[in-house]
Write an enzyme that holds these catalytic residues in place. Sequence first.
Site, PDB file in Angstrom:
ATOM      1  N   GLY A 262      59.821 105.623  95.041  1.00 22.94           N
ATOM      2  CA  GLY A 262      58.550 106.201  94.609  1.00 22.94           C
ATOM      3  C   GLY A 262      58.616 107.606  94.042  1.00 22.94           C
TER       4      GLY A 262
ATOM      5  N   GLU B 292      58.673 113.658  97.925  1.00 24.09           N
ATOM      6  CA  GLU B 292      58.121 112.358  98.318  1.00 24.09           C
ATOM      7  C   GLU B 292      56.953 112.021  97.395  1.00 24.09           C
ATOM      8  OE1 GLU B 292      58.364 109.553  99.458  1.00 24.09           O
ATOM      9  OE2 GLU B 292      58.052 109.525 101.623  1.00 24.09           O
TER      10      GLU B 292
ATOM     11  N   ASP C 191      51.169 108.914 103.632  1.00 22.05           N
ATOM     12  CA  ASP C 191      50.044 108.101 104.106  1.00 22.05           C
ATOM     13  C   ASP C 191      49.894 108.337 105.608  1.00 22.05           C
ATOM     14  OD1 ASP C 191      48.209 106.210 104.771  1.00 22.05           O
ATOM     15  OD2 ASP C 191      49.330 104.474 104.062  1.00 22.05           O
TER      16      ASP C 191
ATOM     17  N   LYS D 185      47.206 111.177 101.888  1.00 24.74           N
ATOM     18  CA  LYS D 185      46.000 110.484 102.358  1.00 24.74           C
ATOM     19  C   LYS D 185      45.518 111.130 103.656  1.00 24.74           C
ATOM     20  CE  LYS D 185      47.187 105.996 100.408  1.00 24.74           C
ATOM     21  NZ  LYS D 185      47.314 104.553 100.696  1.00 24.74           N
TER      22      LYS D 185
ATOM     23  N   PHE E 230      44.440 102.133  98.650  1.00 19.23           N
ATOM     24  CA  PHE E 230      45.794 101.830  98.162  1.00 19.23           C
ATOM     25  C   PHE E 230      45.862 102.167  96.675  1.00 19.23           C
ATOM     26  CE2 PHE E 230      49.409  99.408  96.710  1.00 19.23           C
ATOM     27  CZ  PHE E 230      50.326  99.674  97.718  1.00 19.23           C
ATOM     28  N   VAL E 231      46.772 103.079  96.336  1.00 14.65           N
ATOM     29  CA  VAL E 231      46.866 103.552  94.950  1.00 14.65           C
ATOM     30  C   VAL E 231      48.179 103.122  94.301  1.00 14.65           C
ATOM     31  CG1 VAL E 231      45.341 105.533  95.294  1.00 14.65           C
ATOM     32  CG2 VAL E 231      47.789 105.781  95.746  1.00 14.65           C
TER      33      VAL E 231
ATOM     34  N   ARG F  50      54.833 101.092  88.972  1.00 15.06           N
ATOM     35  CA  ARG F  50      55.521 102.374  89.138  1.00 15.06           C
ATOM     36  C   ARG F  50      55.537 103.155  87.831  1.00 15.06           C
ATOM     37  NH1 ARG F  50      58.081 102.529  94.108  1.00 15.06           N
ATOM     38  NH2 ARG F  50      59.081 100.609  94.778  1.00 15.06           N
TER      39      ARG F  50
HETATM   40  P1  IMP Z   1      53.836 106.607 105.398  1.00 10.58           P
HETATM   41  O1  IMP Z   1      55.071 106.497 106.232  1.00 10.58           O
HETATM   42  O2  IMP Z   1      52.699 105.801 105.969  1.00 10.58           O
HETATM   43  O3  IMP Z   1      53.431 108.035 105.133  1.00 10.58           O
HETATM   44  O4  IMP Z   1      54.130 105.877 104.044  1.00 10.58           O
HETATM   45  C1  IMP Z   1      54.854 106.458 103.062  1.00 10.58           C
HETATM   46  C2  IMP Z   1      55.334 105.465 102.035  1.00 10.58           C
HETATM   47  O5  IMP Z   1      54.507 104.315 101.927  1.00 10.58           O
HETATM   48  C3  IMP Z   1      55.283 106.124 100.684  1.00 10.58           C
HETATM   49  O6  IMP Z   1      56.502 106.785 100.411  1.00 10.58           O
HETATM   50  C4  IMP Z   1      55.011 104.973  99.747  1.00 10.58           C
HETATM   51  O7  IMP Z   1      56.220 104.403  99.336  1.00 10.58           O
HETATM   52  C5  IMP Z   1      54.234 103.984 100.590  1.00 10.58           C
HETATM   53  N1  IMP Z   1      52.778 104.099 100.344  1.00 10.58           N
HETATM   54  C6  IMP Z   1      51.851 104.674 101.124  1.00 10.58           C
HETATM   55  N2  IMP Z   1      50.626 104.598 100.586  1.00 10.58           N
HETATM   56  C7  IMP Z   1      50.783 103.945  99.415  1.00 10.58           C
HETATM   57  C8  IMP Z   1      49.864 103.565  98.364  1.00 10.58           C
HETATM   58  O8  IMP Z   1      48.654 103.810  98.403  1.00 10.58           O
HETATM   59  N3  IMP Z   1      50.420 102.914  97.306  1.00 10.58           N
HETATM   60  C9  IMP Z   1      51.741 102.616  97.214  1.00 10.58           C
HETATM   61  N4  IMP Z   1      52.625 102.961  98.161  1.00 10.58           N
HETATM   62  C10 IMP Z   1      52.153 103.620  99.254  1.00 10.58           C
END
Ligand code: IMP
Length: 183
Positions: free
Chosen positions: A48, A103, A107, A135, A156-157, A169
């Site tokens: 990402g 990063e 989320d 987020k 979700f984006v 992507r």
């Molecule tokens: P976290 O561990 O929940 O903070 O998730 C982080 C990872 O989840 C990010 O590096 C993204 O790859 C993926 N992710 C989280 N939210 C989204 C979204 O809204 N769209 C696409 N990928 C997401």
Amino acid sequence: MNLDDVRSDLSQILYTEAQIQARVEELAAQVDEDYAGRDPLLVGILNGAVMMMADLSRALTIHCEMDWMAISSYGSGIASSGVVRILKDMNVSVVDRHVLIVEDIVDTGLTLSYLIENLRSRNPASIEVCAGFRKPEAARNHVHVKYLGFDIPSDFVVGYGLDYAGRYRNLKGLGVLSPSVYS
Ligand code: IMP
């Protein structure tokens, strides 16, 4: 790919390419100032962060090194699995380096918390985080993002490196994926 090319898949457009670009340049100016004379090691989180890394690094006026890690916290769906695994580790050592994790989005913050803890145990000189988007959920896990592009809603984006099932992507802006695409 432009926002117009997939407009019907998006319920909302959050940021255009130009808006993201302008913000990334502001972040780069801060990094320039904070890391002057310290050659930071930018650690991009695949896949990402590829766009963010490319834009941020090229907007810097100071020297930097780049390396990559791949971590999985999501499957191909839209919800966090809560499981964090290192799929690919870095090639260079972080010992005594000023590490800046790049990063795409924070989320739950689960991925970053794990990563920061993991890298900290390898004795870098410092660790900070630069993320394109954050987020609301992230606040709960107290992950400090020093260089943040934008705070966004918990939808979700996709776009600017962020995918759904491997797609979008390469979308230049950022939009909310319409639930009709994944339901
Ligand atoms: P976290 O561990 O929940 O903070 O998730 C982080 C990872 O989840 C990010 O590096 C993204 O790859 C993926 N992710 C989280 N939210 C989204 C979204 O809204 N769209 C696409 N990928 C997401």
